[in-house]
Design an enzyme around this catalytic site. Structure first.
Site, PDB file in Angstrom:
ATOM      1  N   HIS A 161       3.825 -57.481  64.037  1.00  0.00           N
ATOM      2  CA  HIS A 161       3.296 -58.663  63.355  1.00  0.00           C
ATOM      3  C   HIS A 161       2.802 -58.282  61.963  1.00  0.00           C
ATOM      4  O   HIS A 161       2.686 -57.102  61.626  1.00  0.00           O
ATOM      5  CB  HIS A 161       2.136 -59.278  64.147  1.00  0.00           C
ATOM      6  CG  HIS A 161       2.572 -60.007  65.378  1.00  0.00           C
ATOM      7  ND1 HIS A 161       2.780 -59.368  66.577  1.00  0.00           N
ATOM      8  CD2 HIS A 161       2.842 -61.323  65.594  1.00  0.00           C
ATOM      9  CE1 HIS A 161       3.154 -60.263  67.483  1.00  0.00           C
ATOM     10  NE2 HIS A 161       3.198 -61.450  66.916  1.00  0.00           N
ATOM     11  N   LYS A 165      -2.867 -59.666  61.276  1.00  0.00           N
ATOM     12  CA  LYS A 165      -3.111 -60.068  62.664  1.00  0.00           C
ATOM     13  C   LYS A 165      -4.142 -59.140  63.284  1.00  0.00           C
ATOM     14  O   LYS A 165      -4.025 -57.917  63.211  1.00  0.00           O
ATOM     15  CB  LYS A 165      -1.816 -60.050  63.480  1.00  0.00           C
ATOM     16  CG  LYS A 165      -1.995 -60.602  64.897  1.00  0.00           C
ATOM     17  CD  LYS A 165      -0.658 -60.787  65.583  1.00  0.00           C
ATOM     18  CE  LYS A 165      -0.824 -61.287  67.007  1.00  0.00           C
ATOM     19  NZ  LYS A 165      -1.501 -62.602  67.058  1.00  0.00           N
TER      20      LYS A 165
END
Length: 239
Positions: free
Chosen positions: A146, A150
């Protein structure tokens, strides 16, 4: 013709909230009842966003779609209980107590929590469960990639995939990479003697999640009280 479904978008200034506000007009079965975020303001699409301090005063709605943070989760769940409104949530990092509250709320209203609202990701979990059941004793690793901002690792989707593998009898291991602006990529890898299988899902943009959440809201509004999953919505039932 029935009236459009009135939505409350909670967490409206986040990445997912912005996508929901932009895409909601493309779903004629819905209308925007209210948008709420930590701070009041106006979205890029010109939608007025109320502050959380006025959450209890929002207009009537039938379904709340929540993509916020754990410290904002309880208030919107309480509001749905008070209004008897269906609750769709993609907020990750929930505590055990918050999970228990969600299960308790499902006795009074329909709730659907998912770490990932992509139909493809839901299918990936189903395939991972089936693979784990068919490949006992094979090693299983779940890798999620990600964007650098995140916070949770493993991701909620990775943990959901791990649950699916465990349901099939496997023992998942996890690895997480946080870099660049990657929207989301998940790989479930099974390794046996002399061979390997990889199941991969890549999200090109957040619109796939927003569309899935809007689809879930329309579906959930027609369901009786209970705790539902994306698999329920897609008709993916265990063998």
């Amino acid at each position: 013709m029935s009236d459009p479904l009135r939505l409350l978008i909670h967490g409206a200034t986040g990445r997912m909230g912005a996508a929901l506000l932009r895409l909601q007009p493309d779903v004629p079965a819905t209308t925007l009842g209210a948008a709420v975020a930590r701070r009041a303001g106006t979205s890029a699409a010109g939608v007025a966003i109320a502050g959380v301090d006025t959450l209890g005063d929002v207009p009537a709605f039938e379904v709340a779609i929540d993509f916020s943070l754990p410290d904002a989760f309880d208030a919107v769940l309480d509001l749905c209980l008070a209004r008897r409104a269906a609750f769709v949530s993609g907020t990750t990092g929930l505590s055990a107590d918050q999970r228990a509250r969600l299960r308790a709320a499902a006795r009074q209203l329909p709730v659907l929590w998912a770490a990932n609202f992509s139909p493809g990701a839901a299918l990936l979990a189903d395939l991972a469960r089936r693979a784990a059941a068919a490949l006992p004793q094979w090693d299983c690793d779940i890798v999620d990639i990600h964007h650098a901002h995140k916070k949770d690792a493993p991701s909620g989707t990775a943990l959901r995939l791990g649950d699916a593998v465990a349901a099939g009898g496997g023992q998942p291991r996890y690895a997480s990479i946080r870099a660049g602006d990657v929207v989301g990529e998940h790989t479930v890898q099974f390794c046996g003697p002399g061979e390997r299988i990889e199941l991969v899902h890549r999200a090109a943009d957040r619109d796939v999640f927003a569309r899935g959440a809007l689809r879930a809201a329309v579906w959930l509004a027609r369901q009786p009280p209970g705790e539902y999953t994306m698999n329920d919505m897609l008709g993916l039932t265990p063998d």
